[in-house]
Enzyme design. Structure first.
Site, short mmCIF file in Angstrom:
data_model
loop_
_atom_site.label_atom_id
_atom_site.label_comp_id
_atom_site.label_asym_id
_atom_site.label_seq_id
_atom_site.Cartn_x
_atom_site.Cartn_y
_atom_site.Cartn_z
N HIS A 153 -23.66 -17.47 -15.93
CA HIS A 153 -24.68 -19.37 -16.92
C HIS A 153 -26.08 -19.16 -16.32
O HIS A 153 -26.33 -19.80 -16.24
CB HIS A 153 -23.70 -20.61 -16.08
CG HIS A 153 -22.65 -20.17 -16.37
ND1 HIS A 153 -21.89 -21.44 -17.38
CD2 HIS A 153 -21.75 -19.72 -15.63
CE1 HIS A 153 -20.60 -20.97 -16.78
NE2 HIS A 153 -20.23 -20.28 -16.28
N SER A 274 -52.70 -10.46 -25.00
CA SER A 274 -52.54 -11.65 -25.24
C SER A 274 -54.25 -12.47 -25.82
O SER A 274 -55.59 -11.21 -25.24
CB SER A 274 -52.68 -13.08 -24.38
OG SER A 274 -53.41 -14.46 -24.99
N LYS A 280 -51.88 -11.86 -19.62
CA LYS A 280 -51.14 -11.56 -19.89
C LYS A 280 -50.37 -9.88 -20.47
O LYS A 280 -51.05 -8.95 -21.28
CB LYS A 280 -50.85 -12.49 -21.72
CG LYS A 280 -50.98 -13.53 -21.59
CD LYS A 280 -49.34 -14.82 -20.67
CE LYS A 280 -48.50 -14.01 -21.43
NZ LYS A 280 -48.45 -15.35 -22.38
N GLU A 287 -38.87 -9.32 -27.89
CA GLU A 287 -38.38 -10.57 -29.02
C GLU A 287 -39.07 -10.23 -30.09
O GLU A 287 -38.10 -10.96 -31.02
CB GLU A 287 -39.89 -11.49 -28.57
CG GLU A 287 -40.23 -11.89 -27.08
CD GLU A 287 -41.54 -12.24 -26.98
OE1 GLU A 287 -41.99 -13.60 -27.50
OE2 GLU A 287 -42.72 -11.13 -26.77
#
Ligand code: ARG
Length: 459
Positions: A153, A274, A280, A287
């Site tokens: 979980h 970024s 970043k 992804e």
């Protein structure tokens, strides 16, 4: 190609709508290989002379060279790869070229081409699965003592060796390899000689073709052979499943790379910055892989939907099999390659994984097991540990900082040796049933994988 029956040309719009040459040109090498094998069967049947066969082979090889040199002009008006190559051959060598299509239809021809293509690409995918397994295994070998919390979980559950977590992915990828190997058996059947749907009155020795192309078996029903795309659907499923595995690994990597987890540092070469936020470092590869998995699943569903309503036998709908197939194969091969490279270059931040695993609550189950060994029924022990967890949270003192007297208020079965349980090394060592993450077990699993991956590189 069908000029005999028609009085007007196919409309331009229909040509644009129906062409497949813009993508099926990729099958050219298989189409040529298949035609050379077919020519041998035509010689055997007395349709072609040896000299004509020679001319055909020479012409086809020349065409292949031209395609590979970028000199061949594919024509939309000739619809697909089969007709483009056949027309070019006839233009080159004349009559023998025009004889080549005897006892053959594009229906069995395309079935053969796709099978040859799937055969080669299955091998390529299989090898890349092994390469990724090796990259993950190396990461495990390089961090034999790293510990991480195991999650359920997405809540911290119990401690495990990081290697154990990585080896879970080796198991998944191994099943993907088993599935490819299994699916390969149904790909590896030779359909040529089925004609449009009912074979031909000119009887060819199909075994010659199968042998030339290295097929161990022949299709046994001409109608099934020209309309069967089960093997494509199967391969698309295998790819989608492998994609789902990569997508789950992606999710782990994305989480691990966050400041919150901080378990892994991806190399600069495998991350992006970024355009706005200078600090970043984004895990785009993971992804993208998670994202592309949607496509892989979509391609499987797309083909199944194409097939589901088709009456026997070949229907033009089947031309729609190729784009999803090509796309899934291209994408999974790239994904496997880039993942192997990225994981090989990743750094594990063992101080951070240890810090996360030092959460004493991870050993709550171990303390319950301790009580069980002292004779407390597990359900009661579970409740005791639940209450102790709540107590520890309100007291703001961890398990190791509570006194024996405090423990005894919850169960009289607690004794001074309880504190020995609260040690990460002891906790890991104790998990020694088959499949559990004791360091000894994980060590022998690593050895098992080393031997296995070393022995079986080819499919
Ligand atoms: N381009 C077609 C395909 O990909 C080849 C077979 C066409 N057969 C036909 N009878 N129109 O399926």
């Amino acid at each position: 190609m069908w000029k005999g029956r028609f009085q007007t040309e196919t409309s331009n719009l229909v040509q644009r709508y129906g062409e497949s040459i813009s993508y099926d040109w990729r099958l050219y090498a298989y189409d040529i290989e298949g035609s050379i094998a077919h020519a041998a069967a035509l010689v055997d049947a007395g349709i072609l002379t040896k000299a004509e066969e020679k001319a055909i082979i020479r012409g086809l090889r020349e065409i292949k060279r031209e395609i590979e040199a970028g000199e061949f002009r594919f024509k939309t008006s000739l619809e697909d790869v089969h007709m483009n190559i056949e027309r070019a051959l006839t233009e080159k060598i004349g009559a023998p070229g025009a004889k080549l299509h005897t006892a053959r239809s594009r229906n069995d021809q395309v079935a053969l081409d796709i099978r040859l293509y799937c055969r080669a690409e299955s091998q390529a995918i299989f090898q890349r699965l092994t390469t990724l397994q090796n990259a993950l295994l190396t990461l495990a070998i390089n961090h034999p003592e790293a510990v991480v919390p195991g999650y359920t979980h997405l809540q911290r559950g119990q401690p495990v060796l990081f290697a154990h977590h990585l080896l879970a992915y080796l198991e998944m990828l191994e099943r993907d390899k088993q599935r490819i190997r299994d699916c390969y058996q149904r790909i590896n059947v030779m359909p040529l000689g089925s004609g449009a749907l009912a074979g031909s009155t000119i009887v060819l020795n199909r075994k010659i073709v199968a042998e030339k192309l290295g097929f161990p078996a022949l299709t046994q029903n001409s109608m099934d052979a020209v309309s069967d795309r089960d093997f494509v659907a199967e391969l698309l499923f295998v790819i989608a499943m492998a994609g789902v595995h990569l997508s789950r690994l992606s999710e782990d990597v994305i989480l691990w790379a966050t400041a919150e987890f901080g378990f892994i540092e991806l190399s600069d070469a495998h991350t992006t910055g970024s355009s706005l936020m200078p600090q970043k470092k984004n895990p785009d590869v993971a992804e993208l892989t998670r994202g592309k998995t949607g496509r892989l699943i979509g391609n499987l569903v797309s083909l199944l939907t194409t097939i589901k309503g088709l009456p026997m036998t070949y229907n033009r709908d089947l031309q729609e099999d190729k784009e999803p197939l090509f796309d899934s194969i291209d994408q999974i091969k790239l994904a496997l390659e880039v993942f192997a490279e990225m994981m090989a270059a990743a750094k594990i931040r063992e101080n951070r994984t240890l810090e996360a695993t030092s959460d004493p609550f991870l050993l709550a189950t171990d303390l319950a097991d301790y009580l069980v060994l002292k004779g407390v029924p597990f359900r009661d022990a579970h409740e005791v540990m639940g209450k102790l967890t709540a107590y520890s949270l309100t007291e703001k003192r961890n398990f190791p900082d509570l006194t024996l007297e405090e423990y005894k208020q919850f169960s009289r079965a607690f004794e001074p040796d309880l504190f020995k349980v609260l040690d990460l090394k002891t906790a890991l060592k104790a998990r020694k049933a088959i499949g559990a993450p004791s360091p000894a077990n994980v060590g022998s699993q690593i050895t098992r994988w080393q031997k296995r991956l070393h022995a079986a590189s080819a499919m």
